[in-house]
Structure formats: C-alpha cells, structure tokens
Design a protein around this motif. Structure first.
Motif, PDB file in Angstrom:
ATOM      1  N   CYS A  62       0.834  -1.217   0.000  1.00  0.00           N
ATOM      2  CA  CYS A  62       0.000   0.000   0.000  1.00  0.00           C
ATOM      3  C   CYS A  62       0.863   1.258   0.000  1.00  0.00           C
ATOM      4  O   CYS A  62       0.617   2.196  -0.763  1.00  0.00           O
ATOM      5  N   HIS A  63       1.877   1.290   0.852  1.00  0.00           N
ATOM      6  CA  HIS A  63       2.736   2.468   0.935  1.00  0.00           C
ATOM      7  C   HIS A  63       3.573   2.615  -0.329  1.00  0.00           C
ATOM      8  O   HIS A  63       3.695   3.712  -0.885  1.00  0.00           O
ATOM      9  N   TYR A  64       4.147   1.522  -0.813  1.00  0.00           N
ATOM     10  CA  TYR A  64       5.005   1.565  -1.993  1.00  0.00           C
ATOM     11  C   TYR A  64       4.228   2.023  -3.227  1.00  0.00           C
ATOM     12  O   TYR A  64       4.692   2.873  -3.987  1.00  0.00           O
ATOM     13  N   LEU A  65       3.051   1.475  -3.441  1.00  0.00           N
ATOM     14  CA  LEU A  65       2.256   1.833  -4.622  1.00  0.00           C
ATOM     15  C   LEU A  65       1.765   3.276  -4.575  1.00  0.00           C
ATOM     16  O   LEU A  65       1.484   3.869  -5.619  1.00  0.00           O
ATOM     17  N   ALA A  66       1.673   3.855  -3.388  1.00  0.00           N
ATOM     18  CA  ALA A  66       1.261   5.256  -3.257  1.00  0.00           C
ATOM     19  C   ALA A  66       2.406   6.230  -3.557  1.00  0.00           C
ATOM     20  O   ALA A  66       2.167   7.425  -3.759  1.00  0.00           O
ATOM     21  N   PRO A  77      12.832   1.920   1.099  1.00  0.00           N
ATOM     22  CA  PRO A  77      13.114   1.980   2.541  1.00  0.00           C
ATOM     23  C   PRO A  77      11.972   2.608   3.350  1.00  0.00           C
ATOM     24  O   PRO A  77      11.661   2.134   4.445  1.00  0.00           O
ATOM     25  N   ALA A  78      11.345   3.637   2.801  1.00  0.00           N
ATOM     26  CA  ALA A  78      10.225   4.261   3.509  1.00  0.00           C
ATOM     27  C   ALA A  78       9.056   3.290   3.650  1.00  0.00           C
ATOM     28  O   ALA A  78       8.404   3.223   4.698  1.00  0.00           O
ATOM     29  N   SER A  79       8.807   2.516   2.619  1.00  0.00           N
ATOM     30  CA  SER A  79       7.711   1.547   2.646  1.00  0.00           C
ATOM     31  C   SER A  79       8.019   0.387   3.584  1.00  0.00           C
ATOM     32  O   SER A  79       7.126  -0.100   4.289  1.00  0.00           O
ATOM     33  N   LEU A  80       9.266  -0.042   3.621  1.00  0.00           N
ATOM     34  CA  LEU A  80       9.664  -1.089   4.560  1.00  0.00           C
ATOM     35  C   LEU A  80       9.484  -0.622   6.005  1.00  0.00           C
ATOM     36  O   LEU A  80       9.019  -1.386   6.861  1.00  0.00           O
ATOM     37  N   LYS A  81       9.829   0.625   6.272  1.00  0.00           N
ATOM     38  CA  LYS A  81       9.675   1.177   7.629  1.00  0.00           C
ATOM     39  C   LYS A  81       8.202   1.202   8.029  1.00  0.00           C
ATOM     40  O   LYS A  81       7.843   0.800   9.143  1.00  0.00           O
ATOM     41  N   GLN A  82       7.334   1.669   7.124  1.00  0.00           N
ATOM     42  CA  GLN A  82       5.901   1.699   7.416  1.00  0.00           C
ATOM     43  C   GLN A  82       5.352   0.292   7.644  1.00  0.00           C
ATOM     44  O   GLN A  82       4.508   0.071   8.511  1.00  0.00           O
ATOM     45  N   ALA A  83       5.856  -0.657   6.879  1.00  0.00           N
ATOM     46  CA  ALA A  83       5.419  -2.041   7.028  1.00  0.00           C
ATOM     47  C   ALA A  83       5.826  -2.601   8.394  1.00  0.00           C
ATOM     48  O   ALA A  83       5.039  -3.297   9.042  1.00  0.00           O
ATOM     49  N   ALA A  84       7.032  -2.281   8.839  1.00  0.00           N
ATOM     50  CA  ALA A  84       7.493  -2.747  10.147  1.00  0.00           C
ATOM     51  C   ALA A  84       6.649  -2.149  11.268  1.00  0.00           C
ATOM     52  O   ALA A  84       6.285  -2.842  12.227  1.00  0.00           O
ATOM     53  N   LEU A  85       6.322  -0.879  11.137  1.00  0.00           N
ATOM     54  CA  LEU A  85       5.485  -0.224  12.152  1.00  0.00           C
ATOM     55  C   LEU A  85       4.095  -0.853  12.217  1.00  0.00           C
ATOM     56  O   LEU A  85       3.570  -1.128  13.296  1.00  0.00           O
ATOM     57  N   PHE A  86       3.493  -1.099  11.054  1.00  0.00           N
ATOM     58  CA  PHE A  86       2.151  -1.658  11.022  1.00  0.00           C
ATOM     59  C   PHE A  86       2.131  -3.096  11.535  1.00  0.00           C
ATOM     60  O   PHE A  86       1.247  -3.468  12.318  1.00  0.00           O
ATOM     61  N   SER A  87       3.083  -3.899  11.137  1.00  0.00           N
ATOM     62  CA  SER A  87       3.080  -5.287  11.604  1.00  0.00           C
ATOM     63  C   SER A  87       3.315  -5.369  13.115  1.00  0.00           C
ATOM     64  O   SER A  87       2.770  -6.253  13.783  1.00  0.00           O
ATOM     65  N   ALA A  88       4.092  -4.434  13.654  1.00  0.00           N
ATOM     66  CA  ALA A  88       4.280  -4.396  15.115  1.00  0.00           C
ATOM     67  C   ALA A  88       2.955  -4.089  15.811  1.00  0.00           C
ATOM     68  O   ALA A  88       2.632  -4.689  16.846  1.00  0.00           O
ATOM     69  N   LYS A  89       2.163  -3.177  15.243  1.00  0.00           N
ATOM     70  CA  LYS A  89       0.854  -2.865  15.829  1.00  0.00           C
ATOM     71  C   LYS A  89      -0.071  -4.079  15.801  1.00  0.00           C
ATOM     72  O   LYS A  89      -0.824  -4.318  16.740  1.00  0.00           O
ATOM     73  N   ILE A  90       0.005  -4.854  14.735  1.00  0.00           N
ATOM     74  CA  ILE A  90      -0.828  -6.051  14.625  1.00  0.00           C
ATOM     75  C   ILE A  90      -0.465  -7.059  15.711  1.00  0.00           C
ATOM     76  O   ILE A  90      -1.326  -7.757  16.239  1.00  0.00           O
TER      77      ILE A  90
END
Length: 103
Positions: A62-66, A77-90
């Motif tokens: 989602c972040h990368y395609l945006a 790298p920005a998309s990987l960071k957002q992914a790490a943050l979201f998966s931690a919340k899950i």
C-alpha cells in the motif's frame, strides 16, 4: 547481512521485479533486481504474532504503490519502515482467528 549467489539472484528477478521476505524477529529483506534492502523489526511485547507477515506485506505494498513520483531508492526503505510499524501494531492485537477483542 543477506548474501545470495548470482544464480539465486537471477531466479528471483526472473519472476518478479521485487522479492520480499519477512523473518520475524530478524526483520525483513527485499531485493528489487538491483540491490538488497534490510528492515529491522519494530520490537514490541507481542500479544499474538499471527498475521504479522501478512500485515507487513500489505502495508509495504500500500505504501510503496502510493509513492508514484519517488525513486525506488527512497520509496522502498520508507515503505519497509511503514510495514514494520504496522506489523508491530498487529502483534499487539489479540485474536488473529477472530477470537478475543474485536477491532
């Protein structure tokens, strides 16, 4: 550090432009056909880790395609960071199979 032989790199790039693997507490690695990227996990005290990898890849995509006007060297790298943050919340949510707290 992730190392791959020339043959395995060719095999990865022959099927997809981007290949990503999540590795739990060891973070994620991604290869875009040119270079390798690494993302450390966002450490939390997990309640339930079921679905963390799915959440990671969903958030990454989602972040990368945006990121339409940003070079891959910045967008990945920005998309990987957002992914790490979201998966931690899950991982802080109970009930990956629909049991527990609804959210």
């Amino acid at each position: 550090m992730c190392y791959a032989s020339n043959q395995s790199t060719r095999q990865i790039t022959s099927f997809s432009r981007i290949c990503c693997a999540t590795r739990g507490s060891e973070g994620a690695i991604l290869f875009d056909g040119k270079q390798w990227y690494q993302q450390a996990p966002e450490y939390v005290t997990p309640v339930d880790t079921m679905g963390a990898g799915d959440a990671f890849i969903t958030a990454f995509l989602c972040h990368y395609l945006a990121q339409t006007n940003i070079p891959d060297e910045e967008a990945i790298p920005a998309s990987l960071k957002q992914a790490a943050l979201f998966s931690a919340k899950i991982c802080l949510k109970e009930g990956a199979f629909g049991y527990g707290v609804r959210y």
